[in-house]
Every structure is written in C-alpha cells, then in structure tokens.
Design a protein around this motif. Structure first.
Motif, short mmCIF file in Angstrom:
data_model
loop_
_atom_site.label_atom_id
_atom_site.label_comp_id
_atom_site.label_asym_id
_atom_site.label_seq_id
_atom_site.Cartn_x
_atom_site.Cartn_y
_atom_site.Cartn_z
N THR A 85 1.25 -0.82 0.23
CA THR A 85 -0.10 -0.51 0.32
C THR A 85 0.33 1.17 -0.12
OG1 THR A 85 -2.02 0.76 1.19
CG2 THR A 85 -0.15 0.41 2.46
N CYS A 86 0.57 2.17 -0.65
CA CYS A 86 0.92 3.47 -0.52
C CYS A 86 1.18 3.62 0.85
CB CYS A 86 0.28 5.08 -1.52
SG CYS A 86 -1.42 4.91 -0.54
N VAL A 87 2.28 4.88 0.85
CA VAL A 87 3.55 5.81 2.55
C VAL A 87 2.71 6.57 1.78
CG1 VAL A 87 4.96 6.77 3.42
CG2 VAL A 87 4.84 4.16 2.27
N GLU A 88 2.01 7.65 3.26
CA GLU A 88 0.70 8.75 2.77
C GLU A 88 1.67 10.12 2.71
OE1 GLU A 88 -1.77 11.25 5.86
OE2 GLU A 88 -1.44 9.25 6.34
N ASN A 89 1.77 10.51 2.01
CA ASN A 89 2.14 11.78 2.25
C ASN A 89 4.00 11.09 0.32
OD1 ASN A 89 -0.20 14.11 2.31
ND2 ASN A 89 0.58 12.96 4.53
N LYS A 90 4.00 10.43 0.50
CA LYS A 90 4.57 10.15 -0.58
C LYS A 90 4.30 8.82 -1.03
CE LYS A 90 8.15 10.29 3.24
NZ LYS A 90 9.21 11.60 3.76
N PRO A 91 4.39 9.79 -1.97
CA PRO A 91 3.53 9.08 -4.00
C PRO A 91 4.52 8.46 -4.41
CG PRO A 91 3.52 11.63 -4.00
CD PRO A 91 4.33 11.12 -2.90
N SER A 92 6.33 7.96 -4.19
CA SER A 92 6.75 7.18 -4.96
C SER A 92 6.48 6.14 -4.56
CB SER A 92 7.95 8.08 -5.85
OG SER A 92 8.97 8.49 -4.67
N LEU A 93 6.47 6.26 -3.05
CA LEU A 93 6.69 4.89 -1.73
C LEU A 93 5.50 4.20 -1.75
CD1 LEU A 93 9.16 6.76 0.80
CD2 LEU A 93 10.08 6.21 -1.27
N ARG A 94 6.57 3.00 -0.80
CA ARG A 94 5.29 2.02 -0.37
C ARG A 94 5.30 1.15 0.37
NH1 ARG A 94 3.23 4.62 -3.65
NH2 ARG A 94 2.31 4.43 -6.06
N TRP A 95 4.51 0.63 1.20
CA TRP A 95 4.27 -0.39 2.22
C TRP A 95 3.96 -1.73 1.77
CZ3 TRP A 95 7.25 1.06 6.02
CH2 TRP A 95 6.70 2.64 7.53
N SER A 96 5.45 -2.42 1.80
CA SER A 96 5.46 -3.82 1.44
C SER A 96 5.73 -4.82 3.35
CB SER A 96 6.25 -4.25 0.78
OG SER A 96 6.51 -5.32 0.52
N VAL A 97 4.79 -5.57 3.60
CA VAL A 97 4.37 -6.26 4.24
C VAL A 97 4.68 -7.06 4.07
CG1 VAL A 97 3.01 -6.63 6.80
CG2 VAL A 97 4.18 -4.20 5.60
N GLN A 98 5.52 -8.55 5.00
CA GLN A 98 5.69 -9.94 4.59
C GLN A 98 4.97 -10.28 5.54
OE1 GLN A 98 8.61 -10.27 2.04
NE2 GLN A 98 7.11 -11.04 0.40
N ALA A 99 4.57 -11.49 5.78
CA ALA A 99 3.30 -12.29 6.63
C ALA A 99 4.07 -13.67 5.82
CB ALA A 99 2.29 -12.25 6.95
N GLU A 100 4.79 -14.33 6.93
CA GLU A 100 4.85 -16.17 6.79
C GLU A 100 3.74 -17.18 7.60
OE1 GLU A 100 9.22 -17.51 7.74
OE2 GLU A 100 8.93 -15.94 6.17
N GLU A 101 3.29 -17.93 6.87
CA GLU A 101 2.68 -19.14 7.66
C GLU A 101 3.31 -19.56 9.20
OE1 GLU A 101 -0.57 -22.62 6.90
OE2 GLU A 101 0.83 -22.82 5.75
N ILE A 102 1.76 -19.19 9.95
CA ILE A 102 2.71 -20.26 11.40
C ILE A 102 1.98 -21.34 11.18
CG2 ILE A 102 1.94 -20.21 13.60
CD1 ILE A 102 0.94 -17.05 13.25
N LYS A 103 2.80 -22.53 11.58
CA LYS A 103 2.33 -23.77 11.33
C LYS A 103 2.52 -24.68 12.52
CE LYS A 103 4.14 -24.66 6.48
NZ LYS A 103 3.92 -25.16 5.90
#
Length: 103
Positions: A85-103
């Motif tokens: 998703t975008c970073v507020e007030n920074k049009p050229s940046l995005r948040w990238s969040v990664q999550a791994e499955e819990i086994k």
C-alpha cells in the motif's frame, strides 16, 4: 488498479493460496481497505480466509519500497502473504509487508 477501485487487488503474478500471495489496496479514503498496514509490526498476526481454507500468518518484514519495486512479489516456497500500500504523502513510496504462515 481496476480492482483497487472496488477493494483489494490481487497481483495476478502471485498465487491465491500456496507460495507468495500478493495484494494491494488503498489505505485512505472510501476504499481504504489497507489503512491498518502502516500500523503493523513485526510479530503481529494476520488471518487469511478464502474458499480454499484459513491460514494464519506472522509479520516478518515491513519495509518501504519504490512504487516500481515488485521484488517482494517473487516466488517463494514458503506460504507468504505480501501486502502493498502507499506511504502517506510520499507518492513514490509503498509499504511492503510480508508475513509467513504459522504452522
């Protein structure tokens, strides 16, 4: 982008269930489905529910990326959920969040 006008968009280059599952959405306004992403922290848990079943994930990475950087959507043998998703007030940046499955 068309899907994001209605809600959450799935990156077609990723799986819908196994491996890396990638989604993007707006985080503000009427279609701000990913408003919570900026507040996620390493270790937080997410539940992913589809017609295929339910999986629980734990946040392992949260970084800012350029709007043209799609490397976090690459193939992985681990079940991974990637939220962008975008970073507020920074049009050229995005948040990238990664999550791994819990086994």
């Amino acid at each position: 982008l068309e899907n994001m006008r209605k809600g959450i968009g799935h990156f077609e280059s990723t799986s819908a269930w196994d491996g890396n599952v990638g989604f993007a959405a707006h985080n503000r306004g009427a279609s701000g489905y990913f408003g919570f992403v900026k507040d996620l922290e390493i270790g937080d848990k997410i539940t992913y529910t589809t017609r295929y079943g339910v999986r629980n994930y734990k946040i392992v990475s949260k970084i800012r990326i350029n709007d043209t950087d799609y490397t976090s959507l690459g193939w992985t043998d681990k079940n991974t959920l990637t939220l962008i998703t975008c970073v507020e007030n920074k049009p050229s940046l995005r948040w990238s969040v990664q999550a791994e499955e819990i086994k």
